[in-house]
Enzyme design. Structure first.
Site, PDB file in Angstrom:
ATOM      1  N   CYS A   1      36.158  69.174  56.317  1.00 42.22           N
ATOM      2  CA  CYS A   1      35.484  68.830  54.946  1.00 42.22           C
ATOM      3  C   CYS A   1      34.079  69.817  55.001  1.00 42.22           C
ATOM      4  O   CYS A   1      33.970  71.108  55.374  1.00 42.22           O
ATOM      5  CB  CYS A   1      34.979  67.432  55.115  1.00 42.22           C
TER       6      CYS A   1
ATOM      7  N   HIS B   1      27.445  71.827  86.217  1.00 40.92           N
ATOM      8  CA  HIS B   1      27.809  70.588  85.975  1.00 40.92           C
ATOM      9  C   HIS B   1      27.826  69.697  87.007  1.00 40.92           C
ATOM     10  O   HIS B   1      28.885  69.660  87.733  1.00 40.92           O
ATOM     11  CB  HIS B   1      29.062  70.806  85.028  1.00 40.92           C
TER      12      HIS B   1
END
Length: 650
Positions: A26, A572
């Site tokens: 979109c 991480h």
């Protein structure tokens, strides 16, 4: 070319092309239908540069990109070899709740035409403005050409929706278009207002004039015909998809090419005029009457609710439920008061970002604010919402309050949308009533939108907010002895001679694990970069290099350091530990801090991580490893903090 790497990482982290049923986009989002959403690395995508956030809503896996989503979409199709599933209607895999499926259905039908719908609405709106200002006359050729350009999609809407609905219902698209074309066929449209032969259900609320018959069966046409209608073609396409599917089962392959569409059209179109169209038209009228009844009960309350919650609807993709309602109202009544009440929300959101930009001392936030403001004024608020106001919380709440007050103000002056136009500053012309000369409520709408902008900026500035990136001001702990980085030595590896660029020290004490064995495809696949992982035996995380802290996630489960030589390292801590929301993590640095190799960055409680059911395996990634010839990892199985972990070579 600029989005190739981003596209590759997105495809890899949604589970690979084999996990994708369909993908479209979109204004700001890539919208995937995945076979298994559990295979997607949501947190990796959220933290990826170039991705604003990830949403799961309406049965779709939505990767929010921003204004440049069309370019990223094209690269995703190319890099992931996904051309065969672009805008596909494959509904296998996870379907979600009935409400999710409804939202997915509506968005799948209306999304493909949204851009052209807004564009033609803007043309029609500007044409009406030129007429109101006396710049054009209705009889002029210029006005007529512009009017045809702006009105074409809306007048022939059943044909366009016939195509998109057919795609959604697995019907041959041209059959859907043919049904839509029959609904707006000129001679049929002309008969709609002809003198009635007789009236069905006379004396009841369902009284309907019959203007023609098909094989002696009465045909009811709505006043003005089916031009601009929404619901009849959707119902008809759904019915036709079932007919076509049945025909494919019984018609021999040798004649399927033409007999299947022949039979489908011959059954679907007459039944659409006789049964489906009239029923759908009644449904459309009931929906319109219901929404107007709610609005008329208390326009101000409707404005407060729609204006206040509009941005929440946008976040979860629920605003798609109101789009067909608004278009239906325009078709049935010539105007819509419902969607118009959301108009100020984008201005209040943009104002809040202006307040953030003026107030904040974080340079990165100021930098992010400028494109978000420009995008917000154009009516696209996702970059502002996901990137700034929602993480800061208070600016988002203030913008919702501004949207609610603006919606109430629009209700008080009786604002209505007469055309589907562009958002933001491009939407003012949608409030021009084509039946009334002059500018109508447009000047007041402009004044209210400016007031919403000012409200968001001033209140956000006065109320204040926290920090977006540099959340903690904890003093740096330099208790761990740093280890100097060796540079420029000649090393032997894989039978070749290299010049050593930089040695990276271990960030934790523990056991070394090859990156390929990490149970997270984002890391094990190398999509994030080359590196290695450590299974830690204590919770002290230290810097692998001399450099600067460039990233510190709000949940403190990950930190990024850029060495003085330009090597970018991401640490991480654990797998999916973002879910702990910072519990068990204590940072000792902030973004912008200069650090030495071996200096303490973060302390984590490994027991808290394990007790919550998460792995403590900690990947250490050179995120810009593609800029170097190789990244060579240590052969040691056990390692201590500040021991040699990796070597980045030219």
């Amino acid at each position: 070319m600029a989005y190739e790497e981003l596209a590759k990482k997105i495809v890899a982290n949604v589970g690979g092309k084999e996990n994708v049923n369909s993908v479209t986009h979109c204004i700001t989002r890539l919208r995937f239908k995945l076979k298994d959403e559990e295979k997607a690395n949501t947190e990796t995508l959220k933290n990826m540069e170039g991705v604003v956030t990830v949403m799961k809503s309406g049965g779709q896996y939505q990767v929010v990109i921003g204004n440049h989503v069309p370019d990223v979409y094209e690269q995703v199709l190319k890099e992931g070899n996904l051309g065969n599933v672009a805008e596909s209607s494959d509904d296998s895999g996870e379907k979600g709740s009935a409400f999710d499926q409804f939202i997915d259905l509506i968005s799948g039908i209306f999304q493909p035409v949204l851009g052209v719908l807004a564009a033609t609405g803007m043309i029609k709106g500007f044409n009406a403005l030129f007429l109101a200002l006396g710049w054009l006359e209705e009889a002029s050729g210029t006005y007529q050409v512009l009017n045809a350009t702006g009105d074409t999609l809306f007048y022939f809407f059943p044909i366009f929706l016939g195509y998109t609905a057919a795609k959604k219902f697995n019907l041959a698209p041209f059959i859907g278009m043919a049904i839509g074309g029959a609904l707006v066929y000129p001679s049929m449209a002309g008969l709609a207002d002809a003198e009635a032969l007789y009236t069905l259900f006379e004396g009841t609320v369902f009284a309907s004039p019959v203007v023609l018959e098909f094989l002696g069966i009465p045909v009811i046409l709505p006043p003005g015909g089916y031009g601009s209608t929404v619901i009849p073609i959707i119902f008809a396409a759904f019915f036709a998809s079932k007919v076509e599917k049945s025909m494919k089962k019984v018609i021999p392959d040798v004649v399927k090419l033409f007999i299947v569409p022949f039979a489908t059209l011959l059954i679907a179109i007459p039944l659409t005029f006789i049964v489906i169209g009239p029923i759908a038209n009644i449904v459309a009228n009931l929906i319109g009457a219901a929404t107007l009844a709610i609005y008329n009960f208390s326009p101000v309350v409707a404005g407060l609710v729609i204006g206040g919650f509009w941005q929440v609807f946008v976040i979860f993709g629920l605003h798609w439920g109101l789009v067909p309602v608004a278009i239906n109202n325009m078709s049935v009544y010539g105007y819509d008061p419902i969607l118009a009440l959301s108009f100020i929300a984008s201005f209040a959101q943009t104002g809040a970002i202006i307040g953030v930009m003026l107030k904040t001392k974080e340079q990165k936030v100021k930098t992010l604010s400028v494109p978000a403001i420009i995008s917000g004024l154009s009516g696209v608020t996702e970059p502002a919402i996901y990137g700034i106001s929602l993480p800061l919380k208070k600016p988002f709440i203030i913008s919702c309050i501004g949207g609610a007050l603006g919606g109430a103000a629009l209700a008080l002056i009786g604002t209505r949308s007469y055309i589907a136009s562009g958002p933001g500053v491009f939407g003012y012309t949608s409030f021009l009533n084509p039946e009334v000369s002059g500018l109508g409520t447009v000047p007041l709408v402009i004044a209210i939108s400016v007031a919403g902008l000012i409200f968001g900026a001033v209140v956000t500035y006065l109320v204040g907010f926290g920090k977006l990136f540099e959340e903690n001001e904890v003093a740096t702990d330099q208790g761990i002895e740093s280890k100097p980085v060796t540079e420029g030595a000649v090393i032997q590896a894989n039978g070749e001679t290299y010049i050593e660029k930089e040695v990276l020290a271990s960030v934790m004490e523990g056991n070394v694990i090859p990156l390929s064995q990490v149970k997270d495809e984002a890391f094990s696949s190398g999509a994030m970069g080359k590196g290695v992982a450590v299974e830690p035996i204590n919770g002290k995380v230290v810097s692998p290099v001399n450099g600067e802290v460039t990233v510190l996630f709000l949940t403190h489960h990950a930190v990024g350091v850029k060495s003085d030589e330009g090597v970018e390292v991401l640490i991480h801590i654990g797998m999916d530990t973002v879910q702990l929301d910072g519990k068990g993590f204590t940072p000792h640095v902030k973004v912008g801090d200069k650090v030495k190799a071996g200096q303490l960055l973060i302390e984590c409680d490994l027991d808290i991580i394990r007790d919550a059911g998460y792995s403590t395996v900690t990947p250490v990634i050179v995120t810009n490893s593609d800029e170097y010839l190789d990244v060579i990892t240590t052969d040691e199985k056990a390692i201590k903090s500040s021991d040699h972990l990796m070597t980045v070579v030219i």
